[in-house]
Write an enzyme that holds these catalytic residues in place. Structure first.
Site, short mmCIF file in Angstrom:
data_model
loop_
_atom_site.label_atom_id
_atom_site.label_comp_id
_atom_site.label_asym_id
_atom_site.label_seq_id
_atom_site.Cartn_x
_atom_site.Cartn_y
_atom_site.Cartn_z
N LYS A 1 -26.52 -78.10 -44.27
CA LYS A 1 -25.82 -78.71 -45.39
C LYS A 1 -25.64 -77.71 -46.52
O LYS A 1 -24.59 -77.68 -47.19
CB LYS A 1 -26.61 -79.93 -45.89
CG LYS A 1 -26.01 -80.60 -47.12
CD LYS A 1 -26.80 -81.83 -47.53
CE LYS A 1 -26.20 -82.50 -48.76
NZ LYS A 1 -26.90 -83.75 -49.14
N HIS A 59 -5.84 -84.26 -3.26
CA HIS A 59 -5.52 -85.06 -4.45
C HIS A 59 -6.46 -86.27 -4.55
O HIS A 59 -6.03 -87.39 -4.82
CB HIS A 59 -4.05 -85.52 -4.44
CG HIS A 59 -3.10 -84.37 -4.50
ND1 HIS A 59 -1.74 -84.54 -4.45
CD2 HIS A 59 -3.29 -83.03 -4.59
CE1 HIS A 59 -1.13 -83.36 -4.52
NE2 HIS A 59 -2.06 -82.44 -4.60
#
Length: 507
Positions: free
Chosen positions: A138, A271
């Site tokens: 922070k 696929h």
């Protein structure tokens, strides 16, 4: 804004790789504060260190649960150097500025993975560590935070090159990484307490890997996860986005054929759909039979086997083009053959995927569901006769194969070989027509074959069409308001039909 580091607080669980950084801090004349085991580690290096207790005037208490949770520590981390009132308060309470925070977190995930003893797990929930990391991140305008041991050497090199200083951009980058580390840690704890995550969608997966592109070249792609846990890559180029999708489909398929009594099973994925699969006594026979099911679709596919690949099989496989081959082991002479093409991807599977949920991005959210586990809930013979031993074996096999085809799905099996499939069709009867056409394309005899459907038959047209082609037994979940139509047809024509009570949609 460049910041000269004057003081550092170090409190880490992992000490490996820390020594060069500590020595660089000492070389730069930086005052070091530390706690417990880290303090002892630094002292053994012959480097001066100030115990945190000297700042807080409190010893480590409650069995080590409280060491750094004190205004003298957090004031030094969070104090805003540009704000005169903060500076005056720090002077008033003798709080030193802390310019560098090096803290890692207790090994919570590692502990969960190694034990089920809750007391041990709870003690690995870090409190002070995340708080110090968040505080330092922070206040990145003034404080450098290091929350990962992988960055020990990065910071050491940075300080050596920059005479003990860091830039604002560097501090912000470290802060960004620190917040992500703490967020991942918190997600792991939250998921331990509530694996289902009923309030929020909680997933945090490390090790992002940028792909060359996504499903298509104009799409970006990133994989989050550790493939090294599941595979050793023995050959070939990097796995692509589409490769990974097909590899996942392949291993999910082969996982359903992992029981001890299963013979050699070889599957071919295209696929994400199974286009060839067979079970035989040997790997070579399984490969030959799987390929024969649809040699056309096998081109460029992903191959998977549940047994060791031998040279005879490798020689046969080497004759076609494929993208990936997955197996639990490879004989050395087989590898020599398969490695003849440098881009061919060979994966040795060393662990089974243990995921419990599936996720799909839809609309502005995420769909989550459990894995589709199992083959059938019940074995209910409802046809004109009971299935015989050969049919039952094929029906069990067929139902698994059908589970791994896109809906609407039909699988035709004879002697544990996929001889026809229809997948991704908009009607079930169209899926069957497609499956029958595939079987006829490669001149399979359908007499005595069995048929699996991933969902119920809404009409009796599928059993009629299948029967006309030579199908003698059917397996489906049931549940249609018109189940009786299909059942009565089978009863009238002495066909076997199994209802499983378990649907296997795959959209």
């Amino acid at each position: 804004m460049t910041k000269k580091i004057q003081s550092a607080l170090i409190s880490v669980f992992y000490k490996d790789g820390l020594e060069p950084l500590v020595k660089e801090l000492h070389k730069q004349g930086i005052t070091i504060y530390s706690t417990g085991g880290t303090q002892s580690f630094i002292e053994k290096l012959g480097i001066p260190v100030v115990p945190v207790e000297q700042l807080t005037t409190y010893p480590s208490i409650l069995g080590g649960r409280v060491k750094t949770l004190h205004p003298s520590v957090f004031g030094g981390i969070l104090g805003r150097r540009e704000l005169e009132s903060d500076v005056q308060e720090m002077k008033q309470y003798n709080i030193p500025e802390i310019d560098l925070v090096i803290v890692d977190l207790y090994p919570f995930e590692e502990t969960v993975a190694s034990t089920s003893e809750e007391k041990l797990i709870i003690e690995k929930i870090d409190i002070g560590g995340p708080s110090m990391i968040r505080g330092a991140a922070k206040n990145f305008s003034h404080v450098t935070v290091l929350a990962a041991k992988a960055d020990y050497q990065v910071l050491a090199d940075m300080l050596a090159a920059q005479n003990g200083t860091t830039t604002l951009e560097q501090r912000r980058a470290f802060a960004s990484k620190a917040f992500q580390i703490v967020a991942h840690y918190d997600v792991a704890i939250a998921k331990y307490f509530n694996p289902e995550g009923d309030l929020y969608f909680l997933e945090s997966i490390p090790s992002p890997k940028t792909m060359r592109y996504g499903e298509n070249p104009h799409q970006t792609g990133v994989f989050y996860g550790d493939l090294n846990q599941l595979f050793d890559q023995l050959n070939g180029k990097e796995l692509s986005y589409n490769n990974l999708v097909d590899v996942d489909a392949a291993v999910q398929l082969i996982n359903d054929f992992s029981t001890d009594e299963t013979g050699a099973v070889f599957g071919i994925i295209k696929h994400t759909n199974v286009c060839g699969i067979a079970s035989r006594n040997t790997v070579k026979e399984a490969w030959d039979t799987a390929l024969a099911g649809d040699p056309e679709s096998a081109f460029g596919g992903v191959l998977v086997c549940n047994k060791t690949i031998d040279k005879a099989t490798a020689d046969a496989i080497n004759e076609i083009f494929f993208e990936v081959l997955i197996a639990p082991a490879f004989n050395e002479d087989a590898l020599a053959v398969l490695k003849s093409k440098k881009n061919r991807i060979l994966l040795q599977q060393k662990a089974t995927s243990t995921r419990t949920n599936q996720y799909k991005s839809v609309l502005n959210g995420v769909l989550a569901q459990g894995e589709d586990k199992g083959n059938y809930l019940e074995w209910k013979e409802v046809g004109g006769r009971e299935s015989n031993a050969a049919e039952k074996s094929d029906l069990v096999f067929a139902n698994i194969v059908c589970k791994h085809l896109k809906s609407n799905a039909i699988a035709l099996i004879k002697n544990k070989q996929l001889i026809g499939k229809g997948c991704g069709q908009t009607s079930r009867v169209d899926a069957l027509r497609h499956a029958l056409e595939k079987a006829r394309q490669f001149e399979f005899d359908l007499n005595g074959a069995v048929l699996a459907s991933d969902a119920f038959f809404p009409f009796n047209d599928c059993v009629q069409l299948g029967h006309a082609a030579g199908i003698t037994a059917f397996i489906q979940p049931g549940g249609s308001v018109r189940d009786k139509d299909s059942i009565e047809y089978c009863q009238q024509h002495q066909l076997a039909m199994i209802m499983t009570g378990m649907r296997h949609f795959k959209h």
